[in-house]
Design a protein around this motif. Structure first.
Motif, PDB file in Angstrom:
ATOM      1  N   MET A 514      34.852  49.566  45.194  1.00 45.92           N
ATOM      2  CA  MET A 514      33.416  49.218  45.921  1.00 45.92           C
ATOM      3  C   MET A 514      32.586  48.329  45.158  1.00 45.92           C
ATOM      4  SD  MET A 514      32.933  53.186  47.102  1.00 45.92           S
ATOM      5  CE  MET A 514      31.505  52.783  48.048  1.00 45.92           C
ATOM      6  N   GLU A 515      32.703  48.050  43.760  1.00 46.78           N
ATOM      7  CA  GLU A 515      31.776  47.369  43.107  1.00 46.78           C
ATOM      8  C   GLU A 515      31.954  45.736  43.249  1.00 46.78           C
ATOM      9  OE1 GLU A 515      32.016  48.926  39.241  1.00 46.78           O
ATOM     10  OE2 GLU A 515      30.787  50.572  39.428  1.00 46.78           O
ATOM     11  N   LYS A 516      30.951  45.211  43.130  1.00 40.92           N
ATOM     12  CA  LYS A 516      31.046  43.722  43.117  1.00 40.92           C
ATOM     13  C   LYS A 516      31.907  43.175  41.930  1.00 40.92           C
ATOM     14  CE  LYS A 516      27.991  39.703  43.322  1.00 40.92           C
ATOM     15  NZ  LYS A 516      28.384  38.851  42.171  1.00 40.92           N
ATOM     16  N   ALA A 517      31.773  43.784  40.819  1.00 38.13           N
ATOM     17  CA  ALA A 517      32.324  43.501  39.532  1.00 38.13           C
ATOM     18  C   ALA A 517      33.748  43.232  39.648  1.00 38.13           C
ATOM     19  CB  ALA A 517      31.988  44.170  38.452  1.00 38.13           C
ATOM     20  N   TYR A 518      34.334  44.310  40.561  1.00 38.64           N
ATOM     21  CA  TYR A 518      35.825  44.209  40.955  1.00 38.64           C
ATOM     22  C   TYR A 518      36.280  42.896  41.298  1.00 38.64           C
ATOM     23  CZ  TYR A 518      39.810  45.399  43.668  1.00 38.64           C
ATOM     24  OH  TYR A 518      40.902  45.313  44.359  1.00 38.64           O
ATOM     25  N   LYS A 519      35.548  42.593  42.056  1.00 43.53           N
ATOM     26  CA  LYS A 519      36.038  41.261  42.965  1.00 43.53           C
ATOM     27  C   LYS A 519      35.832  40.026  41.901  1.00 43.53           C
ATOM     28  CE  LYS A 519      35.619  42.805  47.938  1.00 43.53           C
ATOM     29  NZ  LYS A 519      34.892  42.542  48.829  1.00 43.53           N
ATOM     30  N   ASP A 520      34.715  40.068  41.203  1.00 49.77           N
ATOM     31  CA  ASP A 520      34.347  39.075  40.138  1.00 49.77           C
ATOM     32  C   ASP A 520      35.420  38.886  39.385  1.00 49.77           C
ATOM     33  OD1 ASP A 520      31.983  38.601  41.766  1.00 49.77           O
ATOM     34  OD2 ASP A 520      30.706  39.564  40.319  1.00 49.77           O
ATOM     35  N   GLY A 521      35.957  40.254  38.779  1.00 51.74           N
ATOM     36  CA  GLY A 521      36.733  40.176  37.695  1.00 51.74           C
ATOM     37  C   GLY A 521      38.411  39.706  38.143  1.00 51.74           C
ATOM     38  N   LEU A 522      38.622  39.954  39.364  1.00 47.73           N
ATOM     39  CA  LEU A 522      39.705  39.715  40.062  1.00 47.73           C
ATOM     40  C   LEU A 522      39.916  38.048  40.048  1.00 47.73           C
ATOM     41  CD1 LEU A 522      40.842  41.957  43.000  1.00 47.73           C
ATOM     42  CD2 LEU A 522      41.948  41.691  40.905  1.00 47.73           C
ATOM     43  N   ILE A 523      38.908  37.497  40.609  1.00 48.86           N
ATOM     44  CA  ILE A 523      38.828  35.934  40.541  1.00 48.86           C
ATOM     45  C   ILE A 523      38.932  35.390  39.404  1.00 48.86           C
ATOM     46  CG2 ILE A 523      37.366  33.852  41.092  1.00 48.86           C
ATOM     47  CD1 ILE A 523      38.507  35.060  43.611  1.00 48.86           C
ATOM     48  N   ASP A 524      38.247  35.952  38.158  1.00 47.70           N
ATOM     49  CA  ASP A 524      38.362  35.299  36.809  1.00 47.70           C
ATOM     50  C   ASP A 524      40.028  35.595  36.296  1.00 47.70           C
ATOM     51  OD1 ASP A 524      36.052  34.851  36.944  1.00 47.70           O
ATOM     52  OD2 ASP A 524      35.140  36.552  35.731  1.00 47.70           O
ATOM     53  N   GLN A 525      40.544  36.635  36.670  1.00 45.59           N
ATOM     54  CA  GLN A 525      42.035  37.067  36.177  1.00 45.59           C
ATOM     55  C   GLN A 525      43.015  36.157  36.953  1.00 45.59           C
ATOM     56  OE1 GLN A 525      42.939  39.331  33.492  1.00 45.59           O
ATOM     57  NE2 GLN A 525      41.002  39.290  32.971  1.00 45.59           N
ATOM     58  N   LEU A 526      42.686  36.065  38.305  1.00 52.02           N
ATOM     59  CA  LEU A 526      43.521  35.083  39.060  1.00 52.02           C
ATOM     60  C   LEU A 526      43.434  33.831  38.261  1.00 52.02           C
ATOM     61  CD1 LEU A 526      43.325  36.585  42.546  1.00 52.02           C
ATOM     62  CD2 LEU A 526      45.262  36.884  41.112  1.00 52.02           C
ATOM     63  N   TYR A 527      42.258  33.248  38.152  1.00 52.27           N
ATOM     64  CA  TYR A 527      42.206  31.880  37.833  1.00 52.27           C
ATOM     65  C   TYR A 527      42.824  31.699  36.524  1.00 52.27           C
ATOM     66  CZ  TYR A 527      39.589  27.407  36.230  1.00 52.27           C
ATOM     67  OH  TYR A 527      39.560  26.384  35.746  1.00 52.27           O
ATOM     68  N   ASP A 528      42.635  32.663  35.617  1.00 50.75           N
ATOM     69  CA  ASP A 528      43.312  32.492  34.145  1.00 50.75           C
ATOM     70  C   ASP A 528      44.861  32.686  34.213  1.00 50.75           C
ATOM     71  OD1 ASP A 528      40.599  32.636  33.160  1.00 50.75           O
ATOM     72  OD2 ASP A 528      40.599  34.479  32.525  1.00 50.75           O
ATOM     73  N   LEU A 529      45.436  33.531  34.818  1.00 54.55           N
ATOM     74  CA  LEU A 529      46.789  33.787  34.920  1.00 54.55           C
ATOM     75  C   LEU A 529      47.454  32.809  35.585  1.00 54.55           C
ATOM     76  CD1 LEU A 529      47.013  37.518  35.349  1.00 54.55           C
ATOM     77  CD2 LEU A 529      47.119  36.431  33.430  1.00 54.55           C
ATOM     78  N   ILE A 530      46.985  32.093  36.686  1.00 50.74           N
ATOM     79  CA  ILE A 530      47.512  31.067  37.409  1.00 50.74           C
ATOM     80  C   ILE A 530      47.546  29.804  36.797  1.00 50.74           C
ATOM     81  CG2 ILE A 530      47.275  29.586  39.506  1.00 50.74           C
ATOM     82  CD1 ILE A 530      46.449  32.102  41.077  1.00 50.74           C
ATOM     83  N   LEU A 531      46.428  29.671  35.923  1.00 50.33           N
ATOM     84  CA  LEU A 531      46.353  28.261  35.110  1.00 50.33           C
ATOM     85  C   LEU A 531      47.137  28.469  33.894  1.00 50.33           C
ATOM     86  CD1 LEU A 531      45.008  25.609  34.365  1.00 50.33           C
ATOM     87  CD2 LEU A 531      43.260  27.092  33.371  1.00 50.33           C
ATOM     88  N   GLU A 532      47.456  29.566  33.340  1.00 47.91           N
ATOM     89  CA  GLU A 532      48.514  29.810  32.071  1.00 47.91           C
ATOM     90  C   GLU A 532      49.745  29.517  32.432  1.00 47.91           C
ATOM     91  OE1 GLU A 532      47.647  33.502  30.230  1.00 47.91           O
ATOM     92  OE2 GLU A 532      45.906  32.950  29.346  1.00 47.91           O
ATOM     93  N   TYR A 533      50.292  30.058  33.933  1.00 47.84           N
ATOM     94  CA  TYR A 533      51.610  29.891  34.368  1.00 47.84           C
ATOM     95  C   TYR A 533      51.712  28.572  34.336  1.00 47.84           C
ATOM     96  CZ  TYR A 533      55.820  30.283  36.745  1.00 47.84           C
ATOM     97  OH  TYR A 533      57.135  30.443  37.338  1.00 47.84           O
ATOM     98  N   PHE A 534      50.972  27.830  35.065  1.00 50.19           N
ATOM     99  CA  PHE A 534      51.193  26.348  35.609  1.00 50.19           C
ATOM    100  C   PHE A 534      51.234  25.445  34.294  1.00 50.19           C
ATOM    101  CE2 PHE A 534      49.898  27.055  39.940  1.00 50.19           C
ATOM    102  CZ  PHE A 534      51.147  26.708  40.417  1.00 50.19           C
ATOM    103  N   HIS A 535      50.485  26.115  32.977  1.00 50.31           N
ATOM    104  CA  HIS A 535      50.500  25.373  31.993  1.00 50.31           C
ATOM    105  C   HIS A 535      51.937  25.347  31.267  1.00 50.31           C
ATOM    106  CE1 HIS A 535      50.050  24.970  27.411  1.00 50.31           C
ATOM    107  NE2 HIS A 535      49.325  23.762  27.492  1.00 50.31           N
TER     108      HIS A 535
END
Length: 751
Positions: A514-535
Motif C-alpha cells: 500500500m505504500e508509495k515506496a513500493y511503486k518507487d522501488g519497483l520502477i527503480d528495479q525494473l529500470y536497472d534490470l532491463i538496462l542490465e539485460y539489454f547491455h
C-alpha cells in the motif's frame, strides 16, 4: 618254606585253614616290619606308600629323602659300588636333605597370596610394566618437574639473539616447550606438566610475538630449506635430512599454533597468527593430523571471523588445496559449501557483503579443479531441483517455504556465479540449462506481487548467467509482466518514511504493497534490470528484434501512466533502447554476409563489442553512478551516526498554545486598567511581536472593549494600528466631522 606250607595246606581242614590264614597274615606283618628295619621295602608297598607321603605334613617325603634311602639300600645290595662312590664321589653319599619336600612342594603346588589385587586390562598391565621399568627414571624426573622454570623477558631476548645467530635443535626445543606452556595458560590447563611456566601477560605477548616473527625463518635455516626457482612448487620440509630429528618438536609447535588460534578473540592478534600459519603451511602438509586441525580452525575463521581474518583464512585454505588437491580439496569444498549455506540463513545490509565475499572465494576454490566442481555442482543443483519439484507437486506452505527462503536463493546465485566465472568450460557447460530451468521454475512457483523482490533476485541471477556464458535466457517477460500487473496510477494507501531496500527482502507485506515506496522501488528495479539485460545483448546482431516487444510494452505503459516520476525513467530507458536498435540496424544494413554464416556473424558482433554502442557507453556511465549510490546507501546510516547533530525537540500544539497565552499575559499586563480587570487581552487579527497564527484562532470577539483606546501612546507607536469596530455614537460623530475652517484667500497680481 613254601613247599612245606603247601603240603600243610593240602592236609588241613577248613577250620585249620582259616586259623592258619590268620597266623600267616600276622607273620606277614612281622616280616614287613623286619624288612623295614633292614631298609628294604617291597615294590607293591612302595606304590601304596607314595600317595600317603603327601597326605600329612609329617609324612611328606621329597625327592631328597627318597634318594638318600636308595643310597642306604645300595650299601646292602652292592657294597663294592658303594665303596667306589665313597672313594670317588663323597658329595653324592653325603647328600644334604635341607632341600626337603617342603620347598619342592611349595614350588610344585600353588599357594594363595596373602592379599588380592584388583583386576586390570592388558593395556594397563603393559603400562604398569613400563611404569615399573621406568619407575626410577620417573622418580628422578618428578622432582625436577615440580620445579618448573619461569620464563622471563631476558630469557626470551637471549633465545631471540641465539635464533638469529645460529638456530639448533636444542634451542628450538626450549622455545617450543616455552610456547607450549604459554598456550596452555589460554585454556587454563593446570594438569599438563611443562618444563617452563608463563605467568605474566607481558612475557606471554613477548613470547608469542617472538615465535610469530622469527620461528619460520629459524626453521628454514635449521632444516636447510632452499626455495625453488619455480615459486608455484612448494618445498616440503619432510624432504630435509634433518626432518626426522626435529619432527617431534615441530609437531608440538604446530599443535600449539592451532590451539592458540582457537582461543583468541582479538581480531588483530588472530590476523597475525593466521599470517604465521600461512607461512607454516608446508610444515602442516607434512603432518596430516595437525593439518586437519588447522583446516578446522581456518574454516571457522573463514565463515565467522572479521573481514581481515576471513581473507587470511581463505588464502591459507587455497594454499593447502593447491598443493595437495587429492587429499584436501573435496572435503574442504564440502565444508565450505555447508558453511556458506549456514551463513546465508538471514540477510541484512550488514551481512550482504560477507555473503558476497563467501560467494566469490568459494567460486575461486571451485576453479581449482573443474572435474570436482562438476560433481559438487551436479549434486547440489539436483538437490535444489528436488526441493522445487516437491513444492510444485505438493503445493503446501511448508514446501513453498523450502524454496522461498534466503538459503535457496543464495545457492542459486552461487552456482550462477560459478558457471559464469569458469566459462568457457566443456565440463561445466551441460549444467547451464538445468540451472536456468530451476531458476525459472522458482519464479513461476508463486507469481504474486508479494514475491516481486524474490523475482528480482532470480532475474538478476539469470542476467549474470546469460551475459557471461553467451546463452540466451528469456528474462524480459518476467520483468514486463510486473509493468502490466501493477496499477501505477492508483494513489498509495499510505506514505512511507523510508524506501524499501529490495536487495535484502524476499517478500512484501500487505502494508508494503500500500505504500508509495513500493511503486518507487519497483520502477527503480525494473529500470536497472532491463538496462542490465539489454547491455548483455547490446552488440548482438538481433538486438532490434529482441527489443521490439519491450519497446511496444514500454510505449503502452507511458500512454497509460499519468505519474510523471514514473514516466520519466521509463521514457529515458525507451529512448536508449531505440537509439541502440537504430544503430545496430544501420550497421547491419552495411554487412555483406548472410544470416546463415555463423562465423561472420560472430566476427561482426565481436567488432561491434570492441567499438562500443550507444547503450554500452550509457551503461558504463550509469554503472559508476549507481555504484556510488549503493555505497552511500550502505554507509549512510554509519555516517549519520558519526555526526553529533543536535536533536530538535518539537513541542505539541496544545502545549505551545498554553505557553503562548502565558507569555502574552505577562507582556501586556500593565497596558491599562481595563486589561487588569479583564485579566487577559484578546484581539482578533492582532499581529505584532510575539503573536502567532495559532493564537489568532482562539480570539473571542465578545471580549472586545472600548477601554483599549486609553492605552499608552508608546505602545501604539510600537505596534501597527488595526481598524476597530465603532459604536453608533462614534459613527454619528464621525459622520458629522469637525467644524469647517474658513481662511482668507490671498490672490496674486496675475489673477
Amino acid at each position: 618254606m613254601a613247599g612245606k606250607q603247601k603240603r600243610k595246606l593240602e592236609d588241613l581242614s577248613v577250620d585249620e585253614f582259616m586259623l592258619s590264614g590268620l597266623n600267616s597274615a600276622s607273620e606277614g606283618e612281622s616280616d614287613e616290619e623286619t624288612d623295614q628295619q633292614n631298609g628294604f621295602n617291597k615294590p607293591n608297598k612302595q606304590k601304596e606308600l607314595k600317595p600317603e607321603a603327601f597326605t600329612t605334613d609329617d609324612g611328606k617325603k621329597g625327592k631328597a629323602n627318597e634318594h638318600k634311602q636308595q643310597l642306604s639300600r645300595l650299601q646292602n645290595k652292592d657294597p663294592e659300588f658303594y665303596k667306589f662312590l665313597q672313594a670317588n664321589d663323597q658329595t653324592l653319599l653325603n647328600f644334604d636333605d635341607t632341600d626337603s619336600s617342603d620347598d619342592e612342594d611349595e614350588k610344585k603346588y600353588h599357594k594363595l597370596p596373602s592379599s588380592l589385587e584388583e583386576a586390570g586390562s592388558g593395556e594397563d598391565d603393559e603400562e604398569d610394566d613400563e611404569d615399573d621399568n621406568e619407575g626410577q627414571k620417573d622418580s628422578k624426573k618428578s622432582k625436577k618437574a615440580v620445579e618448573t622454570i619461569k620464563v622471563t623477558e631476558k630469557m626470551i631476548a637471549d633465545w631471540k639473539a641465539a635464533m638469529k645467530k645460529e638456530p639448533n635443535p636444542r634451542l628450538f626445543r626450549e622455545v617450543t616447550q616455552a610456547f607450549k606452556a604459554a598456550v596452555a595458560t589460554t585454556k587454563g590447563e593446570g594438569g599438563t606438566q611443562c618444563r617452563y611456566k608463563v605467568a605474566d601477560s607481558s612475557v606471554f605477548n613477548a613470547l608469542v610475538l617472538f615465535c610469530i616473527r622469527d620461528i619460520n625463518a629459524a626453521l628454514q635455516r635449521m632444516l636447510n630449506l632452499k626455495p625453488e626457482k619455480d615459486q608455484k612448487k612448494l618445498v616440503l620440509p619432510s624432504s630435509s635430512p634433518k626432518w626426522q630429528k626435529n619432527q617431534i618438536d615441530v609437531k608440538m609447535y604446530l599443535g600449539g599454533v592451532v590451539q592458540l588460534l582457537s582461543c583468541l578473540t582479538e581480531a588483530t592478534v588472530i590476523s597475525a597468527v593466521l599470517r604465521h600459519a600461512n607461512q607454516l603451511v608446508p610444515y602442516y602438509l607434512s603432518l596430516p593430523k595437525q593439518c586437519r586441525h588447522l583446516v578446522k580452525q581456518l574454516m571457522k575463521q573463514w565463515s565467522t571471523g572479521e573481514e581481515t581474518s576471513r581473507v587470511l583464512a581463505f588464502l591459507a585454505l587455497n594454499k593447502i588445496c593447491r598443493h595437495k588437491q587429492d587429499t584436501y580439496l573435496n572435503p574442504i569444498l564440502k565444508q565450505m559449501y555447508i558453511s556458506y549455506v549456514q551463513n546465508c540463513k538471514f540477510t541484512s545490509p550488514t551481512a550482504l557483503p560477507m555473503i558476497n565475499f563467501m560467494q566469490r572465494t568459494l567460486t575461486e576454490m571451485y576453479s581449482l579443479d573443474t572435474q570436482a566442481t562438476y560433481q559438487h555442482a551436479f549434486i547440489y543443483i539436483r538437490q535444489l531441483a528436488i526441493h522445487l519439484r516437491n513444492a510444485m507437486t505438493m503445493k503446501k506452505k511448508e514446501t513453498y517455504q523450502s524454496v522461498y527462503n534466503w538459503q535457496y536463493i543464495h545457492c542459486l546465485y552461487l552456482w550462477c556465479r560459478v558457471l559464469s566465472t569458469l566459462h568457457p568450460s566443456d565440463v561445466l557447460q551441460p549444467l547451464i540449462y538445468p540451472l536456468c530451468q530451476v531458476i525459472i521454475g522458482t519464479v513461476k512457483l508463486v507469481p504474486t506481487s508479494r514475491y516481486y523482490p524474490l523475482r528480482m533476485h532470480c532475474c538478476k541471477a539469470l542476467i549474470l548467467l546469460s551475459g557471461s556464458t553467451n546463452t540466451f535466457v528469456p528474462v524480459l517477460p518476467f520483468l514486463l509482466e510486473i509493468v502490466q500487473q501493477v496499477d501505477f496510477n492508483k494513489k498509495p494507501g499510505r506514505m512511507s518514511k523510508k524506501p524499501i531496500n529490495f536487495a535484502v527482502i524476499l517478500k512484501l507485506s500487505n502494508i508494503n504493497l500500500m505504500e508509495k515506496a513500493y511503486k518507487d522501488g519497483l520502477i527503480d528495479q525494473l529500470y536497472d534490470l532491463i538496462l542490465e539485460y539489454f547491455h548483455t545483448q547490446h552488440s548482438s546482431i538481433g538486438f532490434p528484434e529482441l527489443a521490439l516487444p519491450t519497446v511496444i510494452q514500454l510505449k503502452a505503459f507511458l500512454k497509460e501512466c499519468k505519474v510523471a516520476n514514473y514516466c520519466k525513467p521509463i521514457r529515458q530507458l525507451l529512448e536508449k533502447v531505440q537509439e541502440n536498435s537504430s544503430h545496430i540496424t544501420g550497421r547491419r544494413q552495411k554487412a555483406a554476409f548472410g544470416v546463415a554464416d555463423a562465423t561472420a556473424v560472430a566476427a561482426w558482433e565481436k567488432q561491434m563489442k570492441e567499438e562500443g554502442t550507444p547503450l554500452s557507453r550509457y551503461y558504463s556511465q550509469w554503472k559508476k553512478l549507481r555504484e556510488k549510490e549503493i555505497q552511500l546507501e550502505i554507509s549512510g546510516k554509519e555516517r549519520m551516526e558519526d555526526l553529533d547533530l543536535p536533536e530538535i525537540k518539537r513541542k505539541k500544539i496544545q502545549e505551545k498554545k498554553v505557553e503562548d497565552k502565558k507569555e502574552f499575559k505577562d507582556l501586556f499586563q500593565s497596558d491599562s486598567e481595563s486589561d487588569d480587570d479583564d485579566g487577559e487581552l484578546k484581539i482578533k487579527g492582532k499581529k505584532g511581536r510575539g503573536y502567532d497564527d495559532d493564537y489568532d484562532e482562539d480570539v473571542d470577539p465578545s471580549d472586545m472593549s472600548d477601554d483599549e483606546e486609553g492605552g499608552d501612546s508608546d505602545e501604539d507607536e510600537e505596534t501597527p494600528k488595526v481598524p476597530q469596530p465603532l459604536s453608533s455614537s462614534a459613527l454619528i460623530k464621525l459622520a458629522e466631522g469637525d467644524d469647517d475652517l474658513v481662511e482668507d484667500l490671498e490672490l496674486s497680481d496675475d489673477d
